[in-house]
Design an enzyme around this catalytic site. Structure first.
Site, PDB file in Angstrom:
ATOM      1  N   GLU A   1       0.808  -1.219   0.000  1.00 55.81           N
ATOM      2  CA  GLU A   1       0.000   0.000   0.000  1.00 55.81           C
ATOM      3  C   GLU A   1       0.843   1.272   0.000  1.00 55.81           C
ATOM      4  O   GLU A   1       1.715   1.453   0.856  1.00 55.81           O
ATOM      5  CB  GLU A   1      -0.946   0.016   1.204  1.00 55.81           C
ATOM      6  CG  GLU A   1      -1.873   1.222   1.233  1.00 55.81           C
ATOM      7  CD  GLU A   1      -2.999   1.099   2.235  1.00 55.81           C
ATOM      8  OE1 GLU A   1      -3.716   2.101   2.421  1.00 55.81           O
ATOM      9  OE2 GLU A   1      -3.161   0.030   2.838  1.00 55.81           O
TER      10      GLU A   1
ATOM     11  N   LYS B   1      -8.544  -1.334   1.034  1.00 55.59           N
ATOM     12  CA  LYS B   1      -9.565  -1.699   2.002  1.00 55.59           C
ATOM     13  C   LYS B   1     -10.465  -2.744   1.373  1.00 55.59           C
ATOM     14  O   LYS B   1     -11.029  -2.526   0.304  1.00 55.59           O
ATOM     15  CB  LYS B   1     -10.399  -0.472   2.395  1.00 55.59           C
ATOM     16  CG  LYS B   1     -10.854  -0.498   3.826  1.00 55.59           C
ATOM     17  CD  LYS B   1      -9.658  -0.342   4.731  1.00 55.59           C
ATOM     18  CE  LYS B   1     -10.077  -0.455   6.194  1.00 55.59           C
ATOM     19  NZ  LYS B   1      -8.909  -0.771   7.013  1.00 55.59           N
TER      20      LYS B   1
END
Length: 412
Positions: A223, A239
């Site tokens: 990420e 997410k």
């Protein structure tokens, strides 16, 4: 204490010896995000800054001042990158690490939970220059052995914390909170090869290791917390998680709960970038794109913006740390709840780790990250909690995220 005096007191110049964690002189032991020209034997350490919360001062300002003092001015990230940034000083860039606790401090949120690995700094900046130095390989380490993991909370306590977040959502205190658990395991031998293996995991965009005196951090993060290149800002929040099977991918793509959770964090990240972007330039690309990390599918989006004129590193860190995908929304309320519910601090996890250079910032969010002190390895894992969260499923998701990390550390 002024920022300048604090910086001078904590500065450590020159190659930094690791006593309890012996250095392994390998090209694979590099800070996440370092460009190919600044990896392995192509660079040597010039200067280093460590900072702990108890030292006082503003870690974002300290980092920017320290970098500027060593030939890396990052006071205006809106300008294009110099053609040959290291030509005058020989400095090629720096590794930058900021803990989740330091990020919470920047956000004005409480940071009272005890840290499970207190030897780790809350800020580390390591400046490198090009050039090779003669090295000798140390004596090969003894056999590697990793003991049993001890969790900081039980599955029942984790599930109870999920219920507490759902109750807070019901009261309107928060919309979403990310809960993270910790575990530690004793080891014998040199942990650096184990930590370096994390960077080779599939999907590890920010794979690498950062070491210091008596500590080391290994990262396999996919990420992007924040990336800045030639005045362009990018963040890539992740997410939503499912097993990396055809059925898991279909389930993730059709889950209303996961999509709502994801979009909520994308909106938070849009707001974070808007604080340091030129007005009207924030856009979202590739909303809810499914990508693979090890044996998991994860949903990722890309948020872009143009940096505001005169944006410096310190303001960038204040706006983006800690990352919204590991806090929740609203961010300050979620951080307050995290501090109340999680039994120990987040240590090296859920912070920032990567590479900075003139006109260039590339920081990963330290999910899928492990750390070593002189006696234990530490891991962290968790997930975002919404009103629709099922406690048992959240406990299982955290276990699924940490399983590849622990297997890799153990040498499997």
């Amino acid at each position: 204490m002024s920022h300048r005096k604090s910086t001078e007191r904590m500065r450590k110049v020159g190659p930094y010896g690791v006593e309890t964690l012996p250095q392994v002189l390998s090209a694979s032991i590099d800070a996440p995000g370092a460009p190919a020209a600044c990896r392995g034997g192509a660079r040597t350490e010039r200067a280093r800054l460590h900072w702990h919360r108890g030292d006082g001062g503003d870690p974002a300002a300290l980092a920017e001042e320290f970098l500027a003092a060593h030939g890396l001015p990052l006071d205006d990230l809106s300008r294009p990158t110099p053609a040959h940034p290291h030509a005058a000083t020989g400095v090629c860039g720096a590794a930058l690490y900021l803990s989740a606790a330091a990020g919470a401090l920047l956000a004005g949120a409480p940071t009272g939970a005890p840290e499970p690995a207190p030897t780790l700094p809350d800020l580390a900046v390591v400046v490198y220059e090009h050039g090779r130095t003669p090295t000798t390989r140390p004596t090969p380490p003894g056999p590697w052995r990793l003991g049993a993991w001890t969790e900081s909370w039980t599955p029942q306590q984790h599930a109870a914390a999920v219920d507490a977040v759902r109750a807070a959502i019901g009261r309107g205190d928060v919309y979403q909170t990310n809960l993270v658990g910790h575990a530690a395991a004793p080891y014998t031998g040199d942990p650096l090869p184990a930590l370096a293996r994390l960077g080779a995991l599939p999907g590890a965009r920010y794979g690498g290791v950062l070491t210091g005196d008596g500590w080391a951090i290994g990262c396999a993060s996919p990420e992007t917390l924040v990336e800045v290149t030639d005045g362009h800002l990018i963040t890539r929040p992740i997410k939503g998680t499912r097993p990396a099977t055809a059925a898991g991918r279909a389930e993730l793509l059709t889950s209303a709960k996961e999509r709502a959770e994801h979009i909520m964090i994308v909106d938070l990240e849009r707001n974070d970038l808007a604080r340091v972007a030129r007005t009207g330039t924030v856009t979202v690309d590739d909303l809810f794109t499914v990508r693979r990390w090890c044996d998991l599918w994860q949903a990722e989006s890309t948020v872009r913006a143009a940096a505001a004129n005169g944006l410096g590193l310190a303001d960038l860190l204040r706006a983006t740390c800690p990352g919204g995908s590991v806090t929740g929304a609203p961010k300050h309320a979620a951080l307050t709840q995290i501090n109340a519910l999680e039994p120990v601090g987040r240590g090296a996890s859920m912070g920032a780790l990567g590479w900075v250079a003139p006109g260039r910032v590339d920081l990963g969010l330290t999910i899928r990250t492990a750390a070593a002190d002189g006696h234990h390895l530490h891991t962290w894992a968790g997930g975002g909690i919404t009103w629709d969260s099922d406690p048992a499923a959240e406990v299982a998701e955290a276990a699924a995220k940490v399983t590849p990390i622990r297997a890799t550390l153990a040498g499997r």
